[in-house]
Enzyme design. Structure first.
Site, PDB file in Angstrom:
ATOM      1  CB  THR A  82      36.617  43.893  44.480  1.00  0.00           C
ATOM      2  OG1 THR A  82      36.667  44.271  45.620  1.00  0.00           O
ATOM      3  CG2 THR A  82      37.955  43.040  43.978  1.00  0.00           C
ATOM      4  CB  THR A 113      30.882  44.907  46.856  1.00  0.00           C
ATOM      5  OG1 THR A 113      29.996  44.193  45.965  1.00  0.00           O
ATOM      6  CG2 THR A 113      30.072  45.545  48.147  1.00  0.00           C
ATOM      7  CB  CYS A 114      35.826  46.802  47.588  1.00  0.00           C
ATOM      8  SG  CYS A 114      35.962  45.045  48.396  1.00  0.00           S
ATOM      9  CB  SER A 115      35.457  50.104  43.585  1.00  0.00           C
ATOM     10  OG  SER A 115      36.778  49.609  43.739  1.00  0.00           O
ATOM     11  CG  LEU A 130      37.131  53.534  49.972  1.00  0.00           C
ATOM     12  CD1 LEU A 130      37.676  53.592  51.589  1.00  0.00           C
ATOM     13  CD2 LEU A 130      38.447  52.972  49.177  1.00  0.00           C
TER      14      LEU A 130
END
Length: 247
Positions: A48, A50-52, A56
């Protein structure tokens, strides 16, 4: 939505079904946390935006600094299956963070962080948060505020690092443009390795998608290697040797 701060409590005791080197491996909470200092960050889903793009990658970047400040491991937990988490780690070239699939949401539910994202077609997922765990006991939690959407304000790597050590210095990231068969490039890489400095190599030439025009655009030169440290253009191998000798 009620989000639970569990500072001072033990982490949930579950068994995670993980994949390592294309093999199944069961990993328990005890194995991950017992006798260790661990930073955990949890997020809604692999791949997703923001996560990518932010969550992370920044933990992966700052992992060496976390370890200098007493952290044994960094875990990323998401309500995804093991295959998805394994593929995500490969996609982002994650080397310094361990991705843990909470496929059945047992850990997330035990943390009081399981939320309903059915409106996005996600079903039940983790709320975004981070925590510092010492020997299985949660010392500190940073829980994103209860507001619509996917807030990303306090669970980031920089906030956690400031909690651990407000004076911590983040590493200066090193990148160098190289070309296959270039002896000066090999010399530059060896100098960095001899100093124990991690770097990212950007290969140029046929089939790489990076041409001499690209090198000239960012460095003002078309020769390789071209070395950048902490956003500063150092130059070629001789320039790097002078820079390192002055440190």
């Amino acid at each position: 939505m009620k989000l639970t701060n569990k500072e001072g409590q033990a982490v949930p005791q579950v068994v995670f079904r993980t994949r390592e080197n294309n093999q199944w491996r069961d990993v328990s909470s005890k194995e991950l946390f017992s006798g260790r200092t661990v930073v955990v960050f949890a997020l809604p889903g692999a791949f997703t935006p923001t996560c990518s793009s932010s969550h992370l990658p920044r933990y992966n970047e700052l992992a060496p600094t976390f370890r200098e400040n007493g952290v044994d491991d960094i875990l990323c937990i998401s309500v995804n299956d093991a295959f998805v988490m394994e593929a995500w780690a490969k996609e982002l070239a994650v080397e310094n963070v361990r991705l843990i699939p909470d496929g059945n949401a047992e850990f997330t539910a035990g943390m009081g962080m399981l939320v309903d994202k059915s409106d996005l077609g996600f079903g039940r997922r983790s709320w975004r948060y981070s925590m510092l765990v010492r020997d299985g006991i949660i010392e500190k939690m940073f829980i994103e505020p209860d507001k619509p959407g996917d807030p990303f304000e306090v669970s980031d790597a920089d906030t956690m690092l400031r909690y651990l050590n407000p004076e911590a210095r983040e590493p200066e990231f090193i990148a160098l443009f190289t070309r296959e068969g270039c002896p000066h490039c090999a010399r530059a890489k060896q100098m960095l390795k001899d100093r124990g400095l991690a770097f990212e190599e950007i290969r140029t030439g046929m089939g790489s998608g990076v041409s001499s025009r690209s090198i000239r655009a960012v460095s003002g030169r078309s020769t390789v290697p071209q070395v950048f440290i902490g956003g500063r253009h150092i130059g070629g191998a001789d320039d790097l040797a002078r820079y390192l000798s002055a440190q």
